[in-house]
Design a protein around this motif. Structure first.
Motif, short mmCIF file in Angstrom:
data_model
loop_
_atom_site.label_atom_id
_atom_site.label_comp_id
_atom_site.label_asym_id
_atom_site.label_seq_id
_atom_site.Cartn_x
_atom_site.Cartn_y
_atom_site.Cartn_z
N ILE A 117 -11.04 -9.89 2.41
CA ILE A 117 -11.87 -8.77 1.97
C ILE A 117 -11.73 -7.59 2.92
CG2 ILE A 117 -14.27 -8.01 1.73
CD1 ILE A 117 -14.82 -10.76 0.44
N MET A 118 -11.65 -7.85 4.20
CA MET A 118 -11.48 -6.75 5.17
C MET A 118 -10.14 -6.05 4.95
SD MET A 118 -13.32 -8.49 8.50
CE MET A 118 -12.29 -7.70 9.64
N VAL A 119 -9.09 -6.81 4.70
CA VAL A 119 -7.77 -6.22 4.45
C VAL A 119 -7.77 -5.43 3.14
CG1 VAL A 119 -5.35 -6.77 3.93
CG2 VAL A 119 -6.52 -7.92 5.82
N ILE A 120 -8.35 -6.02 2.09
CA ILE A 120 -8.39 -5.34 0.81
C ILE A 120 -9.22 -4.06 0.90
CG2 ILE A 120 -9.30 -5.50 -1.55
CD1 ILE A 120 -8.33 -8.39 -1.59
N ALA A 121 -10.34 -4.11 1.61
CA ALA A 121 -11.18 -2.92 1.75
C ALA A 121 -10.42 -1.79 2.44
CB ALA A 121 -12.44 -3.26 2.52
N LYS A 122 -9.58 -2.13 3.40
CA LYS A 122 -8.82 -1.11 4.12
C LYS A 122 -7.80 -0.44 3.20
CE LYS A 122 -6.35 -0.36 8.41
NZ LYS A 122 -6.89 0.96 8.60
N PHE A 123 -7.21 -1.20 2.31
CA PHE A 123 -6.17 -0.67 1.44
C PHE A 123 -6.60 -0.70 -0.03
CE2 PHE A 123 -4.10 -2.72 5.09
CZ PHE A 123 -3.49 -1.61 5.65
N LEU A 124 -7.89 -0.53 -0.32
CA LEU A 124 -8.42 -0.71 -1.66
C LEU A 124 -7.73 0.16 -2.71
CD1 LEU A 124 -10.46 -2.18 -3.38
CD2 LEU A 124 -12.09 -0.38 -2.89
N ALA A 125 -7.53 1.41 -2.42
CA ALA A 125 -6.92 2.30 -3.42
C ALA A 125 -5.50 1.84 -3.75
CB ALA A 125 -6.90 3.73 -2.90
N ASP A 126 -4.75 1.45 -2.75
CA ASP A 126 -3.38 0.98 -2.99
C ASP A 126 -3.36 -0.31 -3.80
OD1 ASP A 126 -2.50 3.14 -1.51
OD2 ASP A 126 -2.31 1.98 0.36
N SER A 163 -5.68 -1.51 -5.94
CA SER A 163 -6.17 -1.45 -7.32
C SER A 163 -5.14 -0.87 -8.29
CB SER A 163 -7.46 -0.63 -7.38
OG SER A 163 -7.20 0.72 -7.02
N GLU A 164 -4.25 -0.04 -7.81
CA GLU A 164 -3.25 0.59 -8.68
C GLU A 164 -1.89 -0.11 -8.63
OE1 GLU A 164 -4.10 3.02 -10.74
OE2 GLU A 164 -6.14 2.88 -9.92
N VAL A 223 0.08 -6.39 -7.74
CA VAL A 223 -1.22 -7.02 -7.52
C VAL A 223 -1.89 -7.31 -8.86
CG1 VAL A 223 -3.54 -6.64 -6.58
CG2 VAL A 223 -1.53 -6.02 -5.24
N GLN A 224 -1.83 -6.36 -9.79
CA GLN A 224 -2.40 -6.57 -11.12
C GLN A 224 -1.72 -7.74 -11.82
OE1 GLN A 224 -2.06 -2.77 -13.04
NE2 GLN A 224 -3.88 -1.93 -12.01
N ALA A 225 -0.42 -7.82 -11.71
CA ALA A 225 0.34 -8.92 -12.34
C ALA A 225 -0.01 -10.25 -11.69
CB ALA A 225 1.83 -8.64 -12.25
N ALA A 226 -0.18 -10.24 -10.36
CA ALA A 226 -0.54 -11.48 -9.66
C ALA A 226 -1.90 -11.99 -10.13
CB ALA A 226 -0.56 -11.25 -8.16
N PHE A 227 -2.88 -11.10 -10.23
CA PHE A 227 -4.20 -11.52 -10.71
C PHE A 227 -4.15 -11.96 -12.17
CE2 PHE A 227 -5.95 -9.21 -6.99
CZ PHE A 227 -6.65 -10.29 -6.46
#
Length: 185
Positions: free
Chosen positions: A90-99, A101-102, A106-110
């Protein structure tokens, strides 16, 4: 030594059990086969207790399992080990959240992870049904618990009635406890 095992196993569960507390079930079932921390029958009780107590199910189950394995310090160790991967991610995702989400990858992985999580939870449900509706002699399954199977099917049928769907889960838990006491299951 037990604390290192708890850290290793529950860190691994926290890292790979994507999809919430119920996704931890296949991992917890696997632990019953490799360690003597708890049995499969105790796992069903652990799930019931974890569902009935406040807080996230996965954390409640880690705390319970850690306590069974090594007491209070085992409970603390297992809980911290389970939550550590999520905290870091969560800390890593929060740091790079904008990158994130688009990002198409990452979208394909989820998109690909969702069916795998559904399969893990489906497997856990199947194993719980087998454990819950079995008559056991030690660790051997010797037959089917017909009263339990009837109660399970009747409860499922009743839950399909529109009015009953709106009942709070505590009503179903209390009803199950009362029926179990009355029938001495």
């Amino acid at each position: 030594m037990i604390y290192f095992q708890l850290i290793y196993e529950f860190f691994k569960i926290g890292l790979f059990a994507i999809g919430g507390g119920m996704a931890t079930l296949p991992f917890l079932m696997d632990l019953t086969e490799r360690y003597d921390w708890y049995t499969k029958a105790e796992l069903t009780n652990m799930i019931a207790i974890s569902q009935s107590t406040p807080g996230p199910v996965g954390i409640n189950m880690a705390t319970y399992a850690g306590y069974n394995a090594a007491g209070v310090f085992g409970a603390i160790t297992a809980t911290l080990a389970l939550t550590a991967p999520a905290l870091v991610i969560i800390m890593v995702i929060a740091k790079f959240l904008a990158d994130f989400s688009e990002n198409k990858a990452v979208q394909a992985a989820f998109y690909g992870i969702r069916p795998a999580v559904a399969a893990l939870i489906g497997y856990a449900v199947w194993e719980l049904v087998k454990i819950s509706l079995s008559v056991t002699n030690g660790s051997q399954i010797t037959g089917i618990d017909y009263p339990g199977a009837f109660i399970c099917l009747a409860s499922f049928g009743i839950m399909q009635i529109k009015y009953c769907r709106k009942l709070h889960p505590l009503v179903w838990i209390a009803a199950g406890a009362i029926i179990g006491i009355l029938l001495k299951l």
